[in-house]
Design a protein around this motif. Structure first.
Motif, mmCIF file in Angstrom:
data_model
loop_
_atom_site.group_PDB
_atom_site.id
_atom_site.type_symbol
_atom_site.label_atom_id
_atom_site.label_comp_id
_atom_site.label_asym_id
_atom_site.label_seq_id
_atom_site.Cartn_x
_atom_site.Cartn_y
_atom_site.Cartn_z
ATOM 1 N N ALA A 1 14.003 -1.789 0.311
ATOM 2 C CA ALA A 1 14.596 -0.455 0.459
ATOM 3 C C ALA A 1 13.575 0.518 1.046
ATOM 4 O O ALA A 1 13.920 1.386 1.863
ATOM 5 N N VAL A 2 12.314 0.390 0.647
ATOM 6 C CA VAL A 2 11.258 1.227 1.210
ATOM 7 C C VAL A 2 11.051 0.895 2.685
ATOM 8 O O VAL A 2 10.839 1.785 3.519
ATOM 9 N N ILE A 3 11.130 -0.386 3.024
ATOM 10 C CA ILE A 3 11.031 -0.794 4.428
ATOM 11 C C ILE A 3 12.150 -0.148 5.237
ATOM 12 O O ILE A 3 11.922 0.397 6.327
ATOM 13 N N GLY A 4 13.376 -0.200 4.690
ATOM 14 C CA GLY A 4 14.511 0.389 5.388
ATOM 15 C C GLY A 4 14.372 1.889 5.567
ATOM 16 O O GLY A 4 14.779 2.440 6.592
ATOM 17 N N GLU A 5 13.786 2.574 4.568
ATOM 18 C CA GLU A 5 13.641 4.031 4.673
ATOM 19 C C GLU A 5 12.523 4.418 5.632
ATOM 20 O O GLU A 5 12.650 5.379 6.393
ATOM 21 N N GLU A 6 11.427 3.688 5.606
ATOM 22 C CA GLU A 6 10.286 4.063 6.440
ATOM 23 C C GLU A 6 10.373 3.528 7.867
ATOM 24 O O GLU A 6 9.822 4.150 8.788
ATOM 25 N N PHE A 7 11.042 2.393 8.069
ATOM 26 C CA PHE A 7 11.125 1.805 9.407
ATOM 27 C C PHE A 7 12.555 1.702 9.931
ATOM 28 O O PHE A 7 12.763 1.196 11.035
ATOM 29 N N MET B 1 0.835 -1.203 0.000
ATOM 30 C CA MET B 1 0.000 0.000 0.000
ATOM 31 C C MET B 1 0.869 1.252 0.000
ATOM 32 O O MET B 1 0.619 2.200 -0.751
ATOM 33 N N SER B 2 1.899 1.255 0.812
ATOM 34 C CA SER B 2 2.771 2.425 0.900
ATOM 35 C C SER B 2 3.630 2.597 -0.349
ATOM 36 O O SER B 2 3.685 3.681 -0.931
ATOM 37 N N ALA B 3 4.291 1.521 -0.785
ATOM 38 C CA ALA B 3 5.260 1.625 -1.881
ATOM 39 C C ALA B 3 4.611 1.779 -3.245
ATOM 40 O O ALA B 3 5.231 2.317 -4.170
ATOM 41 N N SER B 4 3.358 1.311 -3.399
ATOM 42 C CA SER B 4 2.724 1.346 -4.721
ATOM 43 C C SER B 4 1.790 2.527 -4.916
ATOM 44 O O SER B 4 1.229 2.693 -6.005
#
Length: 405
Positions: A295-301, A56-59
């Motif tokens: 990479a999105v997980i690493g940036e957001e969390f 949901m966040s990345a797309s």
């Protein structure tokens, strides 16, 4: 007045009709809720729910740019999750022996689908690869089904020929032959990443089956040489490998994904920027919701969130090994080994590419990346692993033990 009917001696001590008994064994096998079962179920549930949140966040950004609502890809992923859950229930509730009966037909069907992908006008192409069948939003990736088909077939073959396991002509040679057919068809798509996953899965099963190390080592060396050749003599793979060695040599073109994934992770710091606040997904990082969602997980969390995901996959690897070690029979042990190796190596390859310790291979992160075929098959495989976990050797019914002996 009562009457007693003596049946065939082979049926003494059993109740009900023999055909009905066989159906019950296939469709309603009792089990026990072992600690390994609950641990694996909890880990996979967390990964799937977290995957839905991250999709949901990345797309959201690419969905809007494509002219759709921000949650359009999330809705598709949720649908695939429902279908995958149905597949999980099917492999969990139905006996492993039932699926074993269809190992060869399933593999043949998978090979047929792999061939169909290569037929002009039938296979669907995207980003320079032809890996899908279907049309529009309804597309499947046959290579994902081939993993499952080859897994069941190899486990069945190695179990049936256990007494000849040290004879390479009866075990190693036929397994490698079928692996070569499946791998060759997948390489024609082209798809080196999935080929590596399947090869690693089969080698792990051969090792656990007791195939002599000399033959296994020679097979591994031969496969490694072929993989090196596929990289060295294919321009786009060679470019990917060179950019892996030095992504900063071309940071805006061939090294863009490598650089931007590292930038995104670095921006996350220790605790992250917060859910939905990734900047990498705003067109800086290609495929942010699929291959590079980590990479999105690493940036957001941040580092904490990224390491939590890594620990969850490490938990799957350890729990899968635990389940395989306690499996009630040789076939179940080999299936559990194959599934564990498959999910573990795929997660390692995806995360390794995102953080820059491995070349980019284009494989999704299990249970988290956007994609239907991978999610459905991974959940179906998990269901079978949960099935095996509920039937460990120490809780095997006495009648089943006698039959197995």
């Amino acid at each position: 007045m009562t009457s007693t009917t003596l049946g065939h001696p082979a049926l003494r001590g059993r109740t009900g009709h023999p055909v009905q008994a066989r159906r019950r064994r296939h469709l309603a096998i009792p089990g026990v809720a072992t600690p390994a079962f609950w641990l694996l179920a909890a880990i996979v549930t967390v990964l799937n729910l977290f995957g839905l949140v991250m999709v949901m966040s990345a797309s959201s950004v690419p969905s809007v740019r494509a002219g759709a609502v921000p949650w359009s890809m999330f809705e598709r992923q949720a649908l695939w999750t429902v279908l995958g859950s149905i597949g999980l229930l099917a492999t969990f509730l139905v006996s492993v022996e039932f699926w074993r009966r269809f190992a060869k037909p399933f593999l043949l069907l998978s090979i047929t689908m792999l061939v169909a992908v290569l037929v002009p006008g039938i296979g669907v192409s995207a980003n320079g690869a032809t890996r899908w069948l279907g049309a529009g939003p309804i597309q499947i990736q046959p290579s994902e089904f081939a993993k499952f088909g080859l897994l069941l077939f190899v486990a069945d073959l190695l179990d049936r020929r256990a007494d000849k396991i040290r004879d390479w002509r009866w075990c190693l040679a036929p397994v490698v032959a079928y692996l070569a057919v499946v791998a060759g068809l997948i390489m024609l798509q082209p798809n080196l990443g999935t080929t590596i996953i399947i090869a690693f899965m089969v080698l792990a099963m051969l090792f656990m089956a007791g195939v002599p190390l000399l033959g296994l080592s020679l097979t591994a060396v031969a496969g490694t040489i072929l993989a090196i050749g596929a990289v060295a003599y294919t321009p786009f793979r060679r470019t990917r490998f060179l950019r892996f060695l030095n992504p900063w040599a071309d940071p805006t073109n061939t090294g863009l994904q490598n650089v931007q994934s590292l930038v995104g992770i670095a921006n996350g710091g220790i605790l992250g920027r917060g859910l939905g606040r990734s900047t990498a997904k705003w067109g800086f990082l290609p495929f942010a919701h699929t291959d590079f969602i980590f990479a999105v997980i690493g940036e957001e969390f941040g580092l904490v969130g990224a390491m939590s995901v890594v620990l969850l996959f490490l938990g799957i690897a350890c729990t899968g090994a635990w389940i395989a070690a306690r499996a009630r029979d040789r076939f179940s042990m080999l299936v559990a080994t194959g599934i564990t190796a498959w999910i573990s190596i795929q997660a390692f390859m995806n995360i390794g590419a995102v953080i820059g310790i491995m070349p980019i291979t284009g494989v999704p992160l299990p249970f988290i990346s956007f994609g239907g075929s991978s999610l459905v098959i991974n959940l179906a495989a998990t269901g079978m692993l949960l099935n095996i976990a509920r039937h460990p050797a120490e809780h095997q019914p006495r009648s089943t033990r006698r039959d197995a002996a």
